[in-house]
Design an enzyme around this catalytic site. Structure first.
Site, PDB file in Angstrom:
ATOM      1  N   GLU A 168      -0.271 -12.871  -0.127  1.00 45.04           N
ATOM      2  CA  GLU A 168      -0.471 -11.941   0.701  1.00 45.04           C
ATOM      3  C   GLU A 168      -2.144 -11.612   0.672  1.00 45.04           C
ATOM      4  O   GLU A 168      -2.633 -11.523  -0.342  1.00 45.04           O
ATOM      5  CB  GLU A 168       0.361 -10.457   0.514  1.00 45.04           C
ATOM      6  CG  GLU A 168       1.793 -10.822   0.201  1.00 45.04           C
ATOM      7  CD  GLU A 168       2.557  -9.547   0.059  1.00 45.04           C
ATOM      8  OE1 GLU A 168       1.783  -8.513   0.043  1.00 45.04           O
ATOM      9  OE2 GLU A 168       3.698  -9.451  -0.439  1.00 45.04           O
ATOM     10  N   PHE A 196       0.743   1.931   8.951  1.00 44.55           N
ATOM     11  CA  PHE A 196      -0.779   1.727   9.214  1.00 44.55           C
ATOM     12  C   PHE A 196      -1.272   0.448   8.326  1.00 44.55           C
ATOM     13  O   PHE A 196      -2.585   0.259   8.391  1.00 44.55           O
ATOM     14  CB  PHE A 196      -1.422   2.962   8.826  1.00 44.55           C
ATOM     15  CG  PHE A 196      -1.500   4.229   9.802  1.00 44.55           C
ATOM     16  CD1 PHE A 196      -1.682   4.040  10.963  1.00 44.55           C
ATOM     17  CD2 PHE A 196      -0.826   5.330   9.329  1.00 44.55           C
ATOM     18  CE1 PHE A 196      -1.545   4.938  12.051  1.00 44.55           C
ATOM     19  CE2 PHE A 196      -0.642   6.563  10.420  1.00 44.55           C
ATOM     20  CZ  PHE A 196      -1.172   6.187  11.450  1.00 44.55           C
ATOM     21  N   TRP A 255      -2.211   1.834   1.552  1.00 46.20           N
ATOM     22  CA  TRP A 255      -2.023   2.535   0.090  1.00 46.20           C
ATOM     23  C   TRP A 255      -3.004   3.099  -0.687  1.00 46.20           C
ATOM     24  O   TRP A 255      -2.904   3.484  -1.770  1.00 46.20           O
ATOM     25  CB  TRP A 255      -0.952   1.664  -0.473  1.00 46.20           C
ATOM     26  CG  TRP A 255      -1.177   0.241  -0.775  1.00 46.20           C
ATOM     27  CD1 TRP A 255      -0.664  -0.807   0.271  1.00 46.20           C
ATOM     28  CD2 TRP A 255      -2.183  -0.339  -1.834  1.00 46.20           C
ATOM     29  NE1 TRP A 255      -1.197  -1.873  -0.341  1.00 46.20           N
ATOM     30  CE2 TRP A 255      -1.979  -1.644  -1.345  1.00 46.20           C
ATOM     31  CE3 TRP A 255      -2.860   0.339  -2.656  1.00 46.20           C
ATOM     32  CZ2 TRP A 255      -2.873  -2.534  -2.233  1.00 46.20           C
ATOM     33  CZ3 TRP A 255      -3.454  -0.816  -3.509  1.00 46.20           C
ATOM     34  CH2 TRP A 255      -3.652  -1.999  -3.015  1.00 46.20           C
ATOM     35  N   GLU A 260       6.590  -8.856  -6.066  1.00 49.54           N
ATOM     36  CA  GLU A 260       5.573  -7.986  -7.275  1.00 49.54           C
ATOM     37  C   GLU A 260       6.469  -7.485  -8.173  1.00 49.54           C
ATOM     38  O   GLU A 260       6.532  -6.271  -8.276  1.00 49.54           O
ATOM     39  CB  GLU A 260       5.031  -7.152  -6.164  1.00 49.54           C
ATOM     40  CG  GLU A 260       4.240  -7.760  -5.116  1.00 49.54           C
ATOM     41  CD  GLU A 260       2.896  -6.813  -4.671  1.00 49.54           C
ATOM     42  OE1 GLU A 260       3.225  -5.470  -4.823  1.00 49.54           O
ATOM     43  OE2 GLU A 260       1.894  -7.315  -4.437  1.00 49.54           O
ATOM     44  N   CYS A 277      18.343  -0.797 -21.271  1.00 52.66           N
ATOM     45  CA  CYS A 277      16.941  -1.314 -21.824  1.00 52.66           C
ATOM     46  C   CYS A 277      17.000  -1.185 -23.375  1.00 52.66           C
ATOM     47  O   CYS A 277      16.225  -1.903 -24.214  1.00 52.66           O
ATOM     48  CB  CYS A 277      15.786  -0.837 -21.072  1.00 52.66           C
ATOM     49  SG  CYS A 277      15.715  -1.375 -19.298  1.00 52.66           S
TER      50      CYS A 277
HETATM   51  C1  GLA Z   1       2.637  -5.581  -1.684  1.00 51.95           C
HETATM   52  C2  GLA Z   1       3.898  -5.808  -1.258  1.00 51.95           C
HETATM   53  C3  GLA Z   1       4.282  -6.038   0.340  1.00 51.95           C
HETATM   54  C4  GLA Z   1       3.450  -4.958   1.078  1.00 51.95           C
HETATM   55  C5  GLA Z   1       1.772  -4.862   0.687  1.00 51.95           C
HETATM   56  C6  GLA Z   1       1.119  -3.771   1.390  1.00 51.95           C
HETATM   57  O1  GLA Z   1       1.404  -6.483  -1.821  1.00 51.95           O
HETATM   58  O2  GLA Z   1       4.334  -7.145  -1.756  1.00 51.95           O
HETATM   59  O3  GLA Z   1       5.584  -6.063   0.559  1.00 51.95           O
HETATM   60  O4  GLA Z   1       3.865  -3.539   0.492  1.00 51.95           O
HETATM   61  O5  GLA Z   1       1.832  -4.751  -0.609  1.00 51.95           O
HETATM   62  O6  GLA Z   1      -0.240  -3.941   0.826  1.00 51.95           O
HETATM   63 ZN    ZN Z   2      16.866  -0.243 -18.168  1.00 52.80          ZN
END
Ligand code: GLA
Ligand code: ZN
Length: 675
Positions: free
Chosen positions: A305, A355, A313, A149, A159
């Protein structure tokens, strides 16, 4: 590269390193039981694999690879560079990021590397190379997953220097740069490249991420996206030294604002993305994200995913209801996914994601609702085999999505702070979704001629060549729908002089003289030619006809009686200009007219509350019928007598879809109606 995984990869993030080895064998038994055929490993193991600057230790990863290989699981091998090892930050503080407020960070969290740190660049590419050298030959490694991600920003010294270089390459001279940034405004003339600073809170950045100079801030966003893309490319090329064939990806995030995914897609073999809708995300929005991810390469993508049950979160991490995960997975496939993967396979013991849902819960048993649902889906996907893989879309409608426009529109100071890019695009997408009309999400560089209708809302920034391409498209018979806040600026955010919508003015046959903004509690009334009334709000263009005809006009405010929606015949085609944010019913009325004119039809003749989507293979179409309505819905008549390939059941006029029910119908096709 066209990617063929042979079967639907079913699995997800797996972190056995967080568990004693006794648990691993148990995992394998559970995976078999759930028909899990793959695992994504090594996502956050940099600290483990490279415990010191000059030492690499692959012992544990070797064991994990052996374990999975022995158990015939495919492996998605991550490179682990999404989180820095503590020793590296301590020894080389430059690898950490400096944030928008100018604070340089210490060790912590993840997604924490400065993309322009030479130390990070060196060690991330080296790690990718070592992994490829060690595991690249394995038949079980079916995909590489670089970092994790990508996102965020850095405003450090490295930068800043890299930004100056990037600008030099782009503008060549300071004269060009000063002109592009319109630096006469607020006395910003730059006389030396080293006077340029990054536009964060210490520079031209304003509160809430706004900016005094959108031209500078948009360039920074392009630069930041390019910087991270260079990290990706660095690792990709390092892998290619030892593994020439295995597809390489990184997991994207739908409409995430920070990175120009169309540009990234050109460097990726296959798109993968992480789908985390919240409890109140409309199904149309999720479908739009899938279509966007498919659109990035106009090819099937990986669902890297999703959670099998809940997230941790979001503010409210509701459970997926019985059947929801299954239906959601099929929606993903319906819009182009060739894999279904979860985060995560076993729920972690500690850390902020304990969780977060997983296939195997803390109870450590397969006797859970979630496990059983995962196993049911696994069985079904296994039965489907490879038949749907590689199939594409049947869309006759293209909606333009463009990151430069996303950034530019949201940097505008005025006319209305509530103007949000994704929301504007989604209002149009939702119309087609609700009528089961397939849509491709396309870039500003797309081949428009493939589509009967091209929709380009808030096309605020018009790049070189785009207006010309749209003109050609319309002249040749295409239908373009655009509207307010379009055709305003060029690539550096300077206004096209001579009247809005600038380069679109001629083909739209209108001139917009002023833009009114309405506060949330305000609205205007509008009236259609047939007398029907509706409301509008947010932004109201006040415009004059220059050849176009009025479809609706304002009926309130001082501009009552002037046009707000117009239609212009241009060449053999038509341009519809929607000069304000219409309420849902009003927009539907306009788009009904547009689809009728274009002879663009729903996938099902009768009105249905089901979502119906199609994947087009060479000789057949796979229709996905899904019930997200929350109520029972009867099967559309067109599908009576057809067989659900998931269960073998024959649908009849009496067939009912309960909430989250899904059926997939395979229909032979004689001709390709897309031509
Ligand atoms: C992201 C990350 C994962 C995990 C999930 C939880 O997509 O890539 O490592 O943290 O969120 O939702
Ligand atoms: Zn930087």
């Amino acid at each position: 590269m066209s990617v063929d995984f042979k079967h639907i990869l079913y699995g997800g993030d797996y972190n056995p390193n967080q568990w004693p080895e006794e648990v691993w064998e148990e995992d394998m038994r559970y995976f078999d039981k759930a028909r899990i055929n793959s695992a994504t490993i090594n996502v956050f193991s940099w600290a483990k694999i490279q415990p010191e600057e000059d030492r690499y230790d692959f012992e544990e990863l070797d064991k994990i690879v052996d374990l999975l290989s022995k158990n015939h699981k495919d492996i998605v091998m991550a490179t682990s560079t999404g989180a820095l090892p503590a020793w590296m930050v301590r020894k080389y503080p430059e690898v950490a990021r400096t944030d928008y407020d100018g604070k340089h960070h210490k060790f912590g969290q993840r997604h924490n590397a400065c993309p322009n740190s030479p130390v990070f660049q060196k060690y991330s590419a080296r790690l990718a190379e070592k992994l490829a050298e060690r595991y690249g030959h394995s038949d079980r490694v079916v995909c590489w997953h670089i970092s994790n991600e990508y996102g965020g920003e850095c405003y450090c010294e490295n930068c800043e220097q890299a930004f100056r270089k990037w600008l030099k390459k782009k503008y060549e001279t300071l004269e060009n740069l000063n002109k592009a940034w319109n630096t006469e405004f607020w006395g910003h003339t730059i006389y030396d490249w080293d006077e340029i600073v990054l536009p964060n809170a210490l520079g031209d950045g304003l509160w809430d991420g706004n900016t005094a100079f959108a031209g500078i801030s948009i360039d920074y966003r392009r630069f930041n996206s390019d910087s991270m893309l260079a990290n990706y490319v660095g690792e990709r090329d390092a892998i290619r030294k030892f593994d020439a064939a295995t597809p390489i990806t990184t997991n994207l995030m739908g409409t995430y604002k920070g990175l120009d995914y169309f540009k990234w897609a050109k460097e990726m073999d296959i798109i993968s993305w992480d789908n985390y809708p919240s409890y109140d995300t409309p199904w149309s929005q999720t479908a739009m994200c899938h279509d966007l991810m498919r659109g990035l390469k106009d090819a099937p993508f990986m669902l890297m995913e999703q959670t099998p049950s809940q997230q941790n979160w979001q503010p409210y991490n509701s459970l997926k209801k019985p059947g929801q995960m299954r239906a959601q997975s099929y929606q993903t496939m319906a819009h182009g996914a060739d894999t279904i993967q979860f985060f995560q396979l076993r729920r972690s013991v500690g850390g902020c994601e304990k969780f977060h849902g997983a296939v195997i819960a803390h109870a450590g048993t397969d006797n859970t609702r979630v496990f059983k649902e995962v196993a049911q889906l696994g069985g079904e996907l296994e039965k489907l085999g490879g038949q749907i893989l590689g199939s594409g879309s049947a869309a006759e409608v293209g909606i333009v999505f463009d990151w430069d426009n996303y950034w530019a529109l949201e940097y505008t100071s005025g006319p209305n702070k509530d103007l949000k890019y994704v929301d504007q695009i989604h209002q149009y997408y939702r119309y087609f979704y609700s009528r089961n009309i397939p849509v491709d999400m396309i870039s500003r560089e797309a081949d428009f001629s493939k589509y009967k209708i091209v929709v380009a809302p808030v096309l605020y920034m018009i790049h070189k060549g785009v207006a010309e391409a749209l003109e050609t498209y319309v002249k040749n018979g295409g239908i373009l729908v655009t509207g307010f806040m379009s055709g305003i600026v060029g690539e550096s955010d300077n206004v096209y002089l001579g009247g809005y919508p600038g380069p679109l003015r001629k083909m739209a046959g209108i001139w917009v003289e002023e833009l009114d903004a309405l506060a949330p509690e305000q609205k205007n009334t509008i009236q259609f030619a047939d007398g029907e009334e509706s409301f509008c709000n947010l932004v109201c263009d006040i415009m004059h006809l220059e050849g176009a005809e009025t479809i609706a006009e304002y009926s309130s405010n001082f501009y009552a009686g002037t046009p707000c929606v117009t239609k212009n015949c241009f060449g053999q085609g038509t341009v519809y200009y929607v000069g304000t944010q219409l309420e849902k019913a009003g927009l539907e009325k306009i788009l009904d007219t547009v689809t009728n004119q274009a002879s663009v039809h729903s996938l099902v003749q009768e009105t249905t509350a089901l979502e119906v989507a199609v994947r087009r293979a060479e000789n057949c179409d796979y229709y996905f019928l899904m019930n997200f309505s929350g109520e029972e819905v009867s099967a559309p008549k067109a599908f009576a007598d057809k067989i659900d390939i998931l269960t073998g059941e024959t649908l009849t006029n009496q067939t009912v879809f309960r909430p989250y029910d899904v059926r997939i119908i395979k229909m032979q096709r004689q001709t390709d109606s897309r031509q």
